[in-house]
Design a protein around this motif. Structure first.
Motif, PDB file in Angstrom:
ATOM      1  N   GLY A   1      -4.208  -7.290   3.872  1.00 36.03           N
ATOM      2  CA  GLY A   1      -3.269  -8.349   4.219  1.00 36.03           C
ATOM      3  C   GLY A   1      -2.703  -8.219   5.618  1.00 36.03           C
ATOM      4  N   ALA A   2      -1.722  -9.070   5.904  1.00 35.99           N
ATOM      5  CA  ALA A   2      -1.130  -9.133   7.240  1.00 35.99           C
ATOM      6  C   ALA A   2      -0.339  -7.890   7.597  1.00 35.99           C
ATOM      7  N   GLN A   3       0.113  -7.131   6.572  1.00 37.97           N
ATOM      8  CA  GLN A   3       0.954  -5.968   6.858  1.00 37.97           C
ATOM      9  C   GLN A   3       0.217  -4.896   7.670  1.00 37.97           C
TER      10      GLN A   3
ATOM     11  N   ASP B   1      -1.977  -5.561   9.967  1.00 36.00           N
ATOM     12  CA  ASP B   1      -1.989  -6.041  11.355  1.00 36.00           C
ATOM     13  C   ASP B   1      -0.660  -5.699  12.035  1.00 36.00           C
ATOM     14  N   VAL B   2       0.426  -5.825  11.264  1.00 33.01           N
ATOM     15  CA  VAL B   2       1.741  -5.434  11.788  1.00 33.01           C
ATOM     16  C   VAL B   2       1.750  -3.945  12.100  1.00 33.01           C
ATOM     17  N   LEU B   3       1.134  -3.158  11.217  1.00 31.66           N
ATOM     18  CA  LEU B   3       1.025  -1.722  11.466  1.00 31.66           C
ATOM     19  C   LEU B   3       0.283  -1.456  12.772  1.00 31.66           C
ATOM     20  N   ALA B   4      -0.814  -2.159  12.982  1.00 31.27           N
ATOM     21  CA  ALA B   4      -1.615  -1.962  14.201  1.00 31.27           C
ATOM     22  C   ALA B   4      -0.788  -2.268  15.444  1.00 31.27           C
ATOM     23  N   ARG B   5      -0.058  -3.357  15.411  1.00 24.35           N
ATOM     24  CA  ARG B   5       0.751  -3.725  16.586  1.00 24.35           C
ATOM     25  C   ARG B   5       1.871  -2.703  16.811  1.00 24.35           C
TER      26      ARG B   5
END
Length: 574
Positions: free
Chosen positions: A172-174, A176-180
């Motif tokens: 999920g999107a979480q 991607d937030v971790l990556a950023r």
């Protein structure tokens, strides 16, 4: 040796004889006949409801059946007395030899005392923890980890074939937030100011990830657009977080058998296969959901979506599995994941969720029922919140995690054994207050200490006997009521295991161990007043051999029980 099952068998055989001789009509069912401890120990050792549950189908008064049954039971070799009480309950007292046999059986069976065959090798998958791989585990995850792990051990002890599984929410999107968030720490590792914007993860635990990214990639990612580095950093950071989670779980003694990646469901046809299975059962359709209950958002508008007919299997409303733009909802991969577990041949599924997943239970039960044709049951266990206290005040710890208190923080305060036991001193769906001071307090009010103290006392006695080079005996010499009380509590252990396993309630083990420890400490204290009740008699090896059997049996049960809870029995207390 399950004395409750054995006496129930005796009662059923007696009822069969009463039917054969015309005292009871044919066609009766013994399914509701139970044997259990009486509510008041003064009334006897065991009690049965046989006459109460058979009265109506037999067309007889319960006391009439009870009196006839009691007369026959008094002739059984194991039964000393059988007395009818109240409207038709029968209270039983057993012969002293029964309790001697219980003690001998516990000692002889050792680590397998209480093992049950009720599981019959059935394959059970227990999914627990399953925290998003975006940071260290927090105190709420701790409770779920302990509960799930203890439940797995309990079911294995009861004869089930158990798989411990972690579902990695990496699709999920979480992530991607971790990556950023990790990329900002990567920039920081190069001496730049990190821009931790709202919505990113602020915890310092990502600092080492940023440094590791620098070590592996140097400065090659710094000037690239997000589209060029997002996948790389996401995979790197996710794996780093999983390593951190595994380390956290290891602190608690939790080891998973299998990690399942949500990401592996995408682009592989596995989600499509699960939905197609439901479609063939006429459970997928195009439709429009009713507006949400309560205040309807101003921007809400009815939109046609692809829906799962979950109401056909007990849900309150049908659930969307595909959005109007053609992308999957978060529910779709969860359906596919459980379809995968069913396809792997599990006979039963257990999911351990946090308290905030209460609204998810019915839809997941509906999905599993539909996918398995009702063959595979799913039990969703919710673990309620944990409130931390110290010195009577809510406890605040370091903010290394950013905004929450970590599993590591808790374990470093009191240790893994105390953490695990305390987390099981309440039923999973009841809130839990974790007081750090009480958790390490050496008093009867602290169940962790009280149970460990009982085991440590027994081990100290055993070391003394070993130093005297005296022999052991499996045959206990039980004379005092306090000794019989301990033996009766030991006899409850096999029954307790079956009840706890059937109900998926490992907290029952913790409660039972405290009760057993209480009976043992009462006997110990009585021995301070009556020397003949002491376990070691330096001038009488035969007396020592007979008296030491009972505490040896207690140690077996405490050790087995703590093993289920994942707690190491104490050899000594300091």
């Amino acid at each position: 040796m399950n004395i409750f099952s054995e006496i129930r068998t005796t009662i059923v055989e007696t009822l069969d004889a009463m039917v054969a001789e015309g005292e009871l009509p044919t066609g009766l069912s013994w399914g509701a006949v139970a044997v259990e401890p009486p509510r008041d120990a003064a009334h006897g050792d065991l009690a049965t409801n046989a006459a109460m549950v058979l009265a109506k189908p037999a067309g007889r008064a319960p006391r009439e059946i009870a009196e006839a049954l009691a007369v026959r039971l008094r002739g059984e070799s194991e039964i000393a007395t059988a007395e009818v009480a109240g409207p038709g309950f029968i209270n039983l007292r057993l012969m002293p030899a029964v309790w001697h046999d219980v003690v001998a059986e516990a000692i002889d069976a050792g680590r397998v005392f209480g093992h049950s065959g009720i599981g019959a090798g059935q394959k059970v998958n227990i999914e627990y923890v399953s925290a998003n791989p975006t940071g260290p585990l927090h105190v709420g995850h701790t409770r779920g980890a302990v509960f799930g792990d203890a439940l797995a051990s309990l079911l294995a002890f009861a004869g089930y074939d158990v798989t411990r599984e972690y579902y990695i929410n990496d699709g999920g999107a979480q992530v991607d937030v971790l990556a950023r968030s990790a990329f900002e720490r990567y920039r920081e590792a190069h001496g730049l100011d990190p821009e931790i914007a709202e919505g990113l993860y602020p915890g310092d635990y990502l600092v080492p990830v940023g440094e590791a990214l620098k070590e592996k990639f140097g400065d090659t990612l710094l000037d690239k657009p997000e589209a060029d580095w997002l996948d790389t950093v996401r995979d790197f950071a996710t794996e780093a977080m999983l390593d951190l989670i595994r380390e956290d779980l290891a602190l608690l003694g939790v080891k998973m058998d299998h990690f399942f990646s949500e990401k592996s469901l995408y682009g592989t046809g596995r989600i499509e296969a699960a939905i197609e299975d439901l479609r063939k059962k006429d459970l997928i359709y195009k439709g429009t959901l009713e507006p949400p209950k309560g205040k309807v958002p101003e921007d809400w508008e009815p939109r046609e979506q692809t829906l799962f007919r979950s109401t056909a299997h007990g849900d309150d409303v049908d659930r969307p599995i595909m959005k109007s733009d053609g992308s999957w909802t978060y529910f779709a991969p969860d359906i596919a994941y459980h379809f995968d577990k069913i396809e792997r041949g599990y006979d039963e599924l257990i999911d351990v969720f946090g308290a905030d997943h209460g609204g998810y239970v019915k839809r997941m039960n509906a999905a599993v029922a539909a996918l398995s044709g009702g063959r595979v049951p799913l039990d969703v266990k919710l673990t309620q919140l944990v409130k931390l206290y110290k010195n009577g005040e809510p406890f605040k710890m370091s903010k290394r995690a950013g905004t929450f208190i970590t599993l590591r923080d808790v374990v470093e305060q009191v240790g893994a054994d105390v953490t695990r036991f305390v987390m099981l001193t309440r039923k999973n769906d009841a809130p839990l207050d974790f007081d750090f001071d009480k958790a390490v307090e050496q008093s009867k009010d602290n169940p962790v200490f009280y149970v460990q103290y009982a085991h440590a006392r027994i081990r100290s006695v055993m070391r003394k006997v070993e130093a005297l080079n005296q022999d052991y005996s499996d045959h206990a010499k039980l004379e005092d009521e306090a000794e019989f009380a301990v033996a009766r509590k030991i006899a409850e252990w096999p029954r307790l295991i079956e009840i706890a396993a059937r109900n998926h309630e490992p907290h029952r083990v913790a409660f039972y161990l405290y009760e057993l420890a209480s009976e043992f400490h009462a006997l110990w204290n009585k021995g301070n007043e009556k020397p003949e009740l002491r376990f070691v008699h330096e001038d009488d090896p035969a007396a020592t051999a007979a008296k030491i059997a009972l505490p040896r049996a207690v140690a077996v049960v405490i050790s087995n029980g703590l093993g289920i809870l994942g707690v190491t029995p104490a050899e000594e207390m300091r």
